[in-house]
Design a protein around this motif. Structure first.
Motif, PDB file in Angstrom:
ATOM      1  N   GLY A 156       0.784  -1.238   0.000  1.00 27.60           N
ATOM      2  CA  GLY A 156       0.000   0.000   0.000  1.00 27.60           C
ATOM      3  C   GLY A 156       0.806   1.273   0.000  1.00 27.60           C
ATOM      4  N   LEU A 157       2.127   1.196   0.132  1.00 27.37           N
ATOM      5  CA  LEU A 157       2.942   2.408   0.219  1.00 27.37           C
ATOM      6  C   LEU A 157       2.843   3.245  -1.060  1.00 27.37           C
ATOM      7  CD1 LEU A 157       6.347   3.009   1.768  1.00 27.37           C
ATOM      8  CD2 LEU A 157       6.120   3.510  -0.669  1.00 27.37           C
ATOM      9  N   VAL A 158       2.936   2.598  -2.201  1.00 26.31           N
ATOM     10  CA  VAL A 158       2.907   3.333  -3.472  1.00 26.31           C
ATOM     11  C   VAL A 158       1.556   3.999  -3.670  1.00 26.31           C
ATOM     12  CG1 VAL A 158       3.028   3.095  -5.971  1.00 26.31           C
ATOM     13  CG2 VAL A 158       4.692   1.914  -4.542  1.00 26.31           C
ATOM     14  N   ASP A 159       0.486   3.283  -3.352  1.00 23.81           N
ATOM     15  CA  ASP A 159      -0.848   3.862  -3.491  1.00 23.81           C
ATOM     16  C   ASP A 159      -1.000   5.074  -2.576  1.00 23.81           C
ATOM     17  OD1 ASP A 159      -3.696   3.452  -4.594  1.00 23.81           O
ATOM     18  OD2 ASP A 159      -4.026   3.609  -2.433  1.00 23.81           O
ATOM     19  N   THR A 160      -0.517   4.955  -1.354  1.00 29.56           N
ATOM     20  CA  THR A 160      -0.585   6.088  -0.424  1.00 29.56           C
ATOM     21  C   THR A 160       0.237   7.265  -0.927  1.00 29.56           C
ATOM     22  OG1 THR A 160      -0.913   4.604   1.457  1.00 29.56           O
ATOM     23  CG2 THR A 160      -0.124   6.819   1.948  1.00 29.56           C
ATOM     24  N   GLY A 161       1.414   6.959  -1.493  1.00 35.63           N
ATOM     25  CA  GLY A 161       2.273   8.019  -2.004  1.00 35.63           C
ATOM     26  C   GLY A 161       1.649   8.781  -3.151  1.00 35.63           C
ATOM     27  N   PHE A 162       1.047   8.051  -4.084  1.00 28.45           N
ATOM     28  CA  PHE A 162       0.420   8.727  -5.229  1.00 28.45           C
ATOM     29  C   PHE A 162      -0.859   9.458  -4.814  1.00 28.45           C
ATOM     30  CE2 PHE A 162       3.209   6.195  -7.956  1.00 28.45           C
ATOM     31  CZ  PHE A 162       3.558   7.170  -8.889  1.00 28.45           C
ATOM     32  N   THR A 163      -1.553   8.936  -3.821  1.00 31.65           N
ATOM     33  CA  THR A 163      -2.725   9.644  -3.302  1.00 31.65           C
ATOM     34  C   THR A 163      -2.318  11.002  -2.725  1.00 31.65           C
ATOM     35  OG1 THR A 163      -3.895   7.584  -2.803  1.00 31.65           O
ATOM     36  CG2 THR A 163      -4.604   9.557  -1.624  1.00 31.65           C
ATOM     37  N   GLU A 164      -1.221  11.010  -1.987  1.00 34.59           N
ATOM     38  CA  GLU A 164      -0.737  12.263  -1.407  1.00 34.59           C
ATOM     39  C   GLU A 164      -0.212  13.212  -2.477  1.00 34.59           C
ATOM     40  OE1 GLU A 164       0.380  15.304   1.218  1.00 34.59           O
ATOM     41  OE2 GLU A 164      -1.053  13.651   1.383  1.00 34.59           O
ATOM     42  N   LEU A 165       0.512  12.672  -3.449  1.00 38.50           N
ATOM     43  CA  LEU A 165       1.016  13.510  -4.536  1.00 38.50           C
ATOM     44  C   LEU A 165      -0.144  14.170  -5.274  1.00 38.50           C
ATOM     45  CD1 LEU A 165       3.875  14.139  -5.748  1.00 38.50           C
ATOM     46  CD2 LEU A 165       3.346  12.441  -7.506  1.00 38.50           C
ATOM     47  N   ALA A 166      -1.193  13.400  -5.527  1.00 35.73           N
ATOM     48  CA  ALA A 166      -2.365  13.944  -6.212  1.00 35.73           C
ATOM     49  C   ALA A 166      -3.071  14.996  -5.358  1.00 35.73           C
ATOM     50  CB  ALA A 166      -3.333  12.817  -6.559  1.00 35.73           C
ATOM     51  N   ARG A 167      -3.112  14.764  -4.045  1.00 36.49           N
ATOM     52  CA  ARG A 167      -3.747  15.740  -3.156  1.00 36.49           C
ATOM     53  C   ARG A 167      -3.039  17.088  -3.235  1.00 36.49           C
ATOM     54  NH1 ARG A 167      -3.255  18.275   1.448  1.00 36.49           N
ATOM     55  NH2 ARG A 167      -1.165  17.434   1.876  1.00 36.49           N
ATOM     56  N   ARG A 168      -1.719  17.058  -3.348  1.00 36.41           N
ATOM     57  CA  ARG A 168      -0.954  18.306  -3.407  1.00 36.41           C
ATOM     58  C   ARG A 168      -1.081  18.990  -4.760  1.00 36.41           C
ATOM     59  NH1 ARG A 168       4.590  17.359   0.146  1.00 36.41           N
ATOM     60  NH2 ARG A 168       3.627  16.046   1.747  1.00 36.41           N
ATOM     61  N   MET A 201      -0.200   6.168 -13.106  1.00 36.01           N
ATOM     62  CA  MET A 201      -0.691   6.032 -11.733  1.00 36.01           C
ATOM     63  C   MET A 201      -1.105   7.382 -11.160  1.00 36.01           C
ATOM     64  SD  MET A 201       1.587   3.001  -9.937  1.00 36.01           S
ATOM     65  CE  MET A 201       3.221   3.635 -10.322  1.00 36.01           C
ATOM     66  N   PHE A 202      -0.318   8.409 -11.465  1.00 32.27           N
ATOM     67  CA  PHE A 202      -0.664   9.757 -11.021  1.00 32.27           C
ATOM     68  C   PHE A 202      -1.931  10.233 -11.707  1.00 32.27           C
ATOM     69  CE2 PHE A 202      -0.190  14.404 -11.727  1.00 32.27           C
ATOM     70  CZ  PHE A 202      -0.225  14.831 -10.408  1.00 32.27           C
ATOM     71  N   LEU A 203      -2.038   9.989 -13.004  1.00 25.84           N
ATOM     72  CA  LEU A 203      -3.201  10.441 -13.776  1.00 25.84           C
ATOM     73  C   LEU A 203      -4.487   9.842 -13.207  1.00 25.84           C
ATOM     74  CD1 LEU A 203      -3.566  12.282 -16.243  1.00 25.84           C
ATOM     75  CD2 LEU A 203      -3.530  10.230 -17.678  1.00 25.84           C
ATOM     76  N   GLU A 204      -4.423   8.579 -12.830  1.00 28.65           N
ATOM     77  CA  GLU A 204      -5.597   7.939 -12.226  1.00 28.65           C
ATOM     78  C   GLU A 204      -5.989   8.641 -10.932  1.00 28.65           C
ATOM     79  OE1 GLU A 204      -7.064   3.541 -10.574  1.00 28.65           O
ATOM     80  OE2 GLU A 204      -5.020   3.818 -11.334  1.00 28.65           O
ATOM     81  N   LYS A 205      -4.997   9.025 -10.134  1.00 27.65           N
ATOM     82  CA  LYS A 205      -5.273   9.656  -8.848  1.00 27.65           C
ATOM     83  C   LYS A 205      -5.827  11.079  -8.980  1.00 27.65           C
ATOM     84  CE  LYS A 205      -4.036   6.413  -5.926  1.00 27.65           C
ATOM     85  NZ  LYS A 205      -5.012   5.816  -4.973  1.00 27.65           N
ATOM     86  N   VAL A 206      -5.517  11.751 -10.096  1.00 29.50           N
ATOM     87  CA  VAL A 206      -6.056  13.098 -10.312  1.00 29.50           C
ATOM     88  C   VAL A 206      -7.265  13.051 -11.246  1.00 29.50           C
ATOM     89  CG1 VAL A 206      -3.892  14.293  -9.808  1.00 29.50           C
ATOM     90  CG2 VAL A 206      -4.398  13.622 -12.180  1.00 29.50           C
ATOM     91  N   ASN A 207      -7.877  11.849 -11.329  1.00 29.36           N
ATOM     92  CA  ASN A 207      -9.103  11.664 -12.119  1.00 29.36           C
ATOM     93  C   ASN A 207      -8.940  12.100 -13.567  1.00 29.36           C
ATOM     94  OD1 ASN A 207     -10.673  10.672  -9.873  1.00 29.36           O
ATOM     95  ND2 ASN A 207     -10.770  12.794  -9.120  1.00 29.36           N
ATOM     96  N   ASN A 208      -7.785  11.715 -14.143  1.00 26.09           N
ATOM     97  CA  ASN A 208      -7.501  12.031 -15.557  1.00 26.09           C
ATOM     98  C   ASN A 208      -7.637  13.525 -15.846  1.00 26.09           C
ATOM     99  OD1 ASN A 208      -6.957   9.329 -16.639  1.00 26.09           O
ATOM    100  ND2 ASN A 208      -9.103   8.938 -16.168  1.00 26.09           N
ATOM    101  N   HIS A 209      -7.174  14.322 -14.928  1.00 28.17           N
ATOM    102  CA  HIS A 209      -7.269  15.787 -15.066  1.00 28.17           C
ATOM    103  C   HIS A 209      -6.709  16.199 -16.429  1.00 28.17           C
ATOM    104  CE1 HIS A 209      -7.219  20.001 -14.035  1.00 28.17           C
ATOM    105  NE2 HIS A 209      -7.631  19.740 -12.807  1.00 28.17           N
ATOM    106  N   LYS A 210      -7.484  16.991 -17.162  1.00 25.00           N
ATOM    107  CA  LYS A 210      -7.083  17.329 -18.527  1.00 25.00           C
ATOM    108  C   LYS A 210      -5.846  18.208 -18.568  1.00 25.00           C
ATOM    109  CE  LYS A 210     -10.198  21.317 -19.174  1.00 25.00           C
ATOM    110  NZ  LYS A 210     -11.316  21.839 -20.007  1.00 25.00           N
ATOM    111  N   ARG A 211      -5.509  18.852 -17.455  1.00 24.09           N
ATOM    112  CA  ARG A 211      -4.320  19.713 -17.445  1.00 24.09           C
ATOM    113  C   ARG A 211      -3.057  18.971 -17.028  1.00 24.09           C
ATOM    114  NH1 ARG A 211      -5.711  23.390 -20.960  1.00 24.09           N
ATOM    115  NH2 ARG A 211      -7.739  24.303 -20.445  1.00 24.09           N
TER     116      ARG A 211
END
Length: 350
Positions: A156-168, A201-211
């Motif tokens: 779960g470390l990678v998932d947690t990391g990308f979740t936090e990266l996306a939050r920022r 993985m990042f794109l998934e966490k930011v809901n495929n943000h178009k930017r």
């Protein structure tokens, strides 16, 4: 299809206290004389631009653009590579990145992150004021120290990391969307976003943000032994910027991808001036043209051996020679029969 614009050059590696590299006016004239048509501006360098002022004052932004235009150039994009790095920094790297932020924030990781986030938001408005549609940056890294882990990464470390990266990054991406500007992450070792998989993985966490898009730089993929041509096939819809940078990878019986803690000259993987490395730029320009990339071909000069002024002088004609003027008609149009639907049916016997 569309013709790639260029040649342009990233000014970060050339800015200096010595003329002609000591201010925007002088450096633009120098680069124009070499044959460049555009410049990418490092927003952290006060000799080039005051980012906060460019965000707050359209008049000042127009002055910056006017200085560049006086030299016969245009601004291609702004860059926040240093500030983007500070959006996400693991505490182990805290002091190493002190030089990327104001000295008053030294050692204060939270303050640096807050400052960097605001800098990115300034960059969104400044880009808008300058009439730009894309922006260059780094993602920062919370997980890089686990890239080749021992002991193994906890579940779960990678998932947690990308979740936090996306939050920022999500509020920053939203700010850029407000101004119609794409955020282009340079996929780079040392960043959590360093290849196609990590970008996905990042794109998934930011809901495929178009930017959320890509600054394509093949040099970083050569050093990772990644297929940089197929990368374009996979991600061309998200490639909005292009750094033209060469590299070489010459592994031996003594060292490989990780470089053995050696300096740049002694590493198996090295950045090189255009034409001195192993990158297939003919293939790259062909693929980008095929997929309708209409952004700028921007030289990011870095070389372990060659002097930067020689690299800059050689870079403009190199890029110019690789830009493909795309065709407006098929090469075999001369053999066309001008058939209509009835004629087509006749040929098919139906």
């Amino acid at each position: 299809m569309k013709t790639i614009k260029g040649p342009a050059i990233f000014l970060a590696q050339f800015a200096d206290d010595q003329a002609p590299f000591n201010n925007l006016k002088n450096i633009c004239k120098y680069m124009a004389d070499l044959g460049y048509k555009g410049v990418q501006i490092p927003s952290w360098d006060a000799r080039m631009i005051d980012l906060q002022k460019a965000a707050g004052s359209k008049d000042y932004a127009d002055e910056i653009a006017g200085t560049v235009e006086e030299a016969g150039l245009v601004i291609t994009e702004l860059s926040t590579h240093l500030q983007g790095q500070l959006v996400a920094v693991h505490p182990a790297y805290n002091e190493l990145f002190d030089g990327f932020a104001p000295a008053s924030m030294a050692g204060d990781l939270k303050a640096k992150t807050e400052w960097a986030t605001q800098q990115l938001k300034y960059a969104a408005k400044a880009s808008h004021n300058l009439g730009l549609s894309a922006h260059a940056t780094f993602s920062g890294a919370l997980m890089w120290h686990t890239v080749y882990p021992w002991p193994q990464r906890p579940a779960g470390l990678v998932d947690t990391g990308f979740t936090e990266l996306a939050r920022r990054w999500t509020p920053i991406l939203d700010e850029f969307d407000k101004y119609g500007v794409d955020v282009c992450y340079e996929l780079h070792p040392g960043e959590d976003l360093h290849d196609g998989i990590t970008f996905e993985m990042f794109l998934e966490k930011v809901n495929n943000h178009k930017r959320a898009n890509i600054l394509y730089d093949p040099s970083h993929f050569v050093l990772q032994c990644l297929d940089y041509l197929q990368f374009i096939d996979f991600y061309h819809d998200r490639i909005k910027m292009f750094h033209v940078k060469d590299a070489e990878f010459n592994p031996s019986g003594k060292q490989g991808v990780y470089g053995g803690f050696q300096g740049w000259v002694e590493r198996a993987g090295r950045f090189r001036s255009l034409g001195d490395g192993q990158v297939d730029f003919g293939g790259i320009f062909s693929k980008l043209s095929q997929y309708d990339f209409d952004g700028w071909a921007v030289l990011e000069w870095e070389c372990a051996i060659k002097h930067p002024e020689q690299g800059a002088a050689e870079g403009a004609p190199f890029i110019d020679a690789h830009i493909i003027r795309v065709t407006e008609k098929a090469f075999d149009d001369f053999a066309g029969s001008g058939a209509d639907e009835n004629f087509n049916k006749k040929i098919l016997g139906i």
